[in-house]
Design a protein around this motif. Sequence first.
Motif, PDB file in Angstrom:
ATOM      1  N   HIS A 129      -4.202 -11.525   2.699  1.00 34.24           N
ATOM      2  CA  HIS A 129      -3.474 -11.232   1.450  1.00 34.24           C
ATOM      3  C   HIS A 129      -1.992 -11.573   1.548  1.00 34.24           C
ATOM      4  N   LEU A 130      -1.417 -11.435   2.742  1.00 27.04           N
ATOM      5  CA  LEU A 130      -0.022 -11.897   2.898  1.00 27.04           C
ATOM      6  C   LEU A 130       0.025 -13.404   2.667  1.00 27.04           C
ATOM      7  N   LEU A 180       2.484  -5.246  -1.973  1.00 25.72           N
ATOM      8  CA  LEU A 180       2.080  -5.924  -0.734  1.00 25.72           C
ATOM      9  C   LEU A 180       2.569  -5.183   0.509  1.00 25.72           C
ATOM     10  N   ILE A 181       3.809  -4.688   0.446  1.00 24.98           N
ATOM     11  CA  ILE A 181       4.368  -3.967   1.607  1.00 24.98           C
ATOM     12  C   ILE A 181       3.565  -2.684   1.852  1.00 24.98           C
ATOM     13  N   LEU A 182       3.284  -1.943   0.754  1.00 30.81           N
ATOM     14  CA  LEU A 182       2.479  -0.719   0.893  1.00 30.81           C
ATOM     15  C   LEU A 182       1.117  -1.045   1.509  1.00 30.81           C
ATOM     16  N   ARG A 183       0.534  -2.149   1.037  1.00 26.24           N
ATOM     17  CA  ARG A 183      -0.774  -2.548   1.546  1.00 26.24           C
ATOM     18  C   ARG A 183      -0.715  -2.892   3.034  1.00 26.24           C
ATOM     19  N   ALA A 184       0.326  -3.653   3.405  1.00 25.20           N
ATOM     20  CA  ALA A 184       0.443  -4.095   4.800  1.00 25.20           C
ATOM     21  C   ALA A 184       0.559  -2.910   5.753  1.00 25.20           C
ATOM     22  N   ILE A 185       1.133  -1.802   5.246  1.00 24.44           N
ATOM     23  CA  ILE A 185       1.256  -0.604   6.088  1.00 24.44           C
ATOM     24  C   ILE A 185      -0.023   0.241   6.014  1.00 24.44           C
ATOM     25  N   ALA A 186      -0.466   0.507   4.775  1.00 22.25           N
ATOM     26  CA  ALA A 186      -1.522   1.516   4.591  1.00 22.25           C
ATOM     27  C   ALA A 186      -2.927   1.013   4.939  1.00 22.25           C
ATOM     28  N   GLU A 187      -3.195  -0.280   4.722  1.00 26.10           N
ATOM     29  CA  GLU A 187      -4.579  -0.744   4.923  1.00 26.10           C
ATOM     30  C   GLU A 187      -5.014  -0.679   6.400  1.00 26.10           C
ATOM     31  N   PRO A 188      -4.184  -1.195   7.329  1.00 26.62           N
ATOM     32  CA  PRO A 188      -4.606  -1.061   8.734  1.00 26.62           C
ATOM     33  C   PRO A 188      -4.640   0.405   9.173  1.00 26.62           C
ATOM     34  N   MET A 189      -3.679   1.217   8.674  1.00 24.72           N
ATOM     35  CA  MET A 189      -3.645   2.627   9.081  1.00 24.72           C
ATOM     36  C   MET A 189      -4.876   3.373   8.559  1.00 24.72           C
ATOM     37  N   GLN A 190      -5.278   3.047   7.320  1.00 21.94           N
ATOM     38  CA  GLN A 190      -6.457   3.691   6.741  1.00 21.94           C
ATOM     39  C   GLN A 190      -7.722   3.319   7.530  1.00 21.94           C
ATOM     40  N   ALA A 191      -7.759   2.048   7.999  1.00 23.76           N
ATOM     41  CA  ALA A 191      -8.916   1.617   8.785  1.00 23.76           C
ATOM     42  C   ALA A 191      -8.916   2.297  10.157  1.00 23.76           C
ATOM     43  N   ALA A 221      -4.036   7.304  -0.719  1.00 22.21           N
ATOM     44  CA  ALA A 221      -3.274   7.285  -1.976  1.00 22.21           C
ATOM     45  C   ALA A 221      -2.340   6.077  -2.029  1.00 22.21           C
ATOM     46  N   LEU A 222      -1.717   5.759  -0.881  1.00 23.56           N
ATOM     47  CA  LEU A 222      -0.817   4.589  -0.836  1.00 23.56           C
ATOM     48  C   LEU A 222      -1.585   3.300  -1.151  1.00 23.56           C
ATOM     49  N   LEU A 223      -2.822   3.219  -0.659  1.00 30.31           N
ATOM     50  CA  LEU A 223      -3.642   2.034  -0.946  1.00 30.31           C
ATOM     51  C   LEU A 223      -3.950   1.934  -2.433  1.00 30.31           C
ATOM     52  N   ALA A 224      -4.261   3.076  -3.047  1.00 30.11           N
ATOM     53  CA  ALA A 224      -4.563   3.069  -4.486  1.00 30.11           C
ATOM     54  C   ALA A 224      -3.323   2.658  -5.282  1.00 30.11           C
ATOM     55  N   ILE A 225      -2.148   3.170  -4.871  1.00 32.71           N
ATOM     56  CA  ILE A 225      -0.896   2.803  -5.555  1.00 32.71           C
ATOM     57  C   ILE A 225      -0.634   1.307  -5.380  1.00 32.71           C
ATOM     58  N   SER A 226      -0.869   0.819  -4.165  1.00 34.71           N
ATOM     59  CA  SER A 226      -0.672  -0.606  -3.881  1.00 34.71           C
ATOM     60  C   SER A 226      -1.576  -1.469  -4.770  1.00 34.71           C
ATOM     61  N   ALA A 227      -2.824  -1.007  -4.976  1.00 37.43           N
ATOM     62  CA  ALA A 227      -3.766  -1.749  -5.830  1.00 37.43           C
ATOM     63  C   ALA A 227      -3.228  -1.844  -7.258  1.00 37.43           C
ATOM     64  N   VAL A 228      -2.720  -0.730  -7.755  1.00 39.39           N
ATOM     65  CA  VAL A 228      -2.201  -0.716  -9.135  1.00 39.39           C
ATOM     66  C   VAL A 228      -0.974  -1.633  -9.251  1.00 39.39           C
ATOM     67  N   LEU A 229      -0.090  -1.570  -8.250  1.00 35.45           N
ATOM     68  CA  LEU A 229       1.138  -2.382  -8.298  1.00 35.45           C
ATOM     69  C   LEU A 229       0.821  -3.879  -8.283  1.00 35.45           C
ATOM     70  N   GLN A 230      -0.108  -4.300  -7.431  1.00 37.66           N
ATOM     71  CA  GLN A 230      -0.451  -5.728  -7.355  1.00 37.66           C
ATOM     72  C   GLN A 230      -1.097  -6.204  -8.657  1.00 37.66           C
ATOM     73  N   TRP A 231      -1.907  -5.327  -9.255  1.00 37.46           N
ATOM     74  CA  TRP A 231      -2.543  -5.656 -10.543  1.00 37.46           C
ATOM     75  C   TRP A 231      -1.469  -5.784 -11.627  1.00 37.46           C
ATOM     76  N   LEU A 232      -0.530  -4.829 -11.597  1.00 34.37           N
ATOM     77  CA  LEU A 232       0.553  -4.829 -12.594  1.00 34.37           C
ATOM     78  C   LEU A 232       1.404  -6.100 -12.484  1.00 34.37           C
ATOM     79  N   ALA A 233       1.620  -6.558 -11.259  1.00 37.23           N
ATOM     80  CA  ALA A 233       2.416  -7.783 -11.056  1.00 37.23           C
ATOM     81  C   ALA A 233       1.769  -8.962 -11.782  1.00 37.23           C
ATOM     82  N   GLY A 234       0.445  -9.069 -11.649  1.00 35.66           N
ATOM     83  CA  GLY A 234      -0.272 -10.158 -12.317  1.00 35.66           C
ATOM     84  C   GLY A 234      -0.176 -10.042 -13.825  1.00 35.66           C
ATOM     85  N   ILE A 235      -0.345  -8.830 -14.330  1.00 30.25           N
ATOM     86  CA  ILE A 235      -0.290  -8.612 -15.791  1.00 30.25           C
ATOM     87  C   ILE A 235       1.087  -9.010 -16.329  1.00 30.25           C
TER      88      ILE A 235
END
Lengths: 141, 132
Positions: free
Chosen positions: B40-41, B85-96, B105-119
């Motif tokens: 994703h990066l 992307l920054i939230l994802r880069a931190i939270a996704e490996p940590m969540q795994a 929660a950080l992953l869910a926020i990251s998902a919304v932010l990336q979607w919002l960027a596209g919109i």
Amino acid sequence: MPRLSVWFVRLSFVHLFLGLTYGGLILANKGIPFAPWTWNLLPAHIESLLLGWMAQLGMGVAFWIFPRFGTGAPRGNVRLVWLALILLNAGIVMVGVQPFIGGNWLSLTGRVLETCSILLFAAVSWKRVKPLQFSNREASS
Amino acid sequence: MPLLTRIFIKTALVYFALALAFGILLTLRAPISLFPVYIHLFVFGWLTQLIFGVVYWMFPKYSTQLPRGHDPLVWIAYGAMNLGLILRAIAEPMQAFQANNVFGALLAISAVLQWLAGIAFIANTWGRVKEK
């Protein structure tokens, strides 16, 4: 921008929206599990963003800005490029819905359509990839 | 080249280098799965961000008064994309590695932010895609 490029680019935006929506659902489900079925969206996520968004945008912009032919149709056989647009999008949809419907034939057919689309596009665009041609006056100045 | 384009492209280059650095860690078999972050990066942080910057610069003008559309929307796209992307880069490996509610929660926020960027990007650019 020619009409066909408008279609390519706008469809690429539609795929960007869809791909990000699928990806957002998958990622949110990773964080807060709410719907295990979101993993079925992974092929659609990948297909929409790599082919639907990036490749399709590139095709639309290439059709718009590549050097045009001096004689005949300036951008080559436009009907074939329309066909490429239709095949590409049909292929992406088929690959994306396969996990929900089942049957490898759907994915396989989708991939064949995508490949045919790119071959058609490459065939029409091939001769447009050429050096700029200057008039004698421009060349001598 | 407009300011927003320069910022998009320079940030994209940083992500390109970061993605390849994650690739090195992948090759070294890091103890946690870094592949989703790496891809994703690369695809969103580098390629998509580069496209956003160039499209904002080169696409047909929206109008005489607003040649590149509504800049606040593009700033929102930039901010949401990179924060997400920054939230994802931190939270996704940590969540795994060690799943918990905070990283979830950080992953869910990251998902919304990336979607919002596209919109935001699509909302600004749609009107610039037009026949001559």
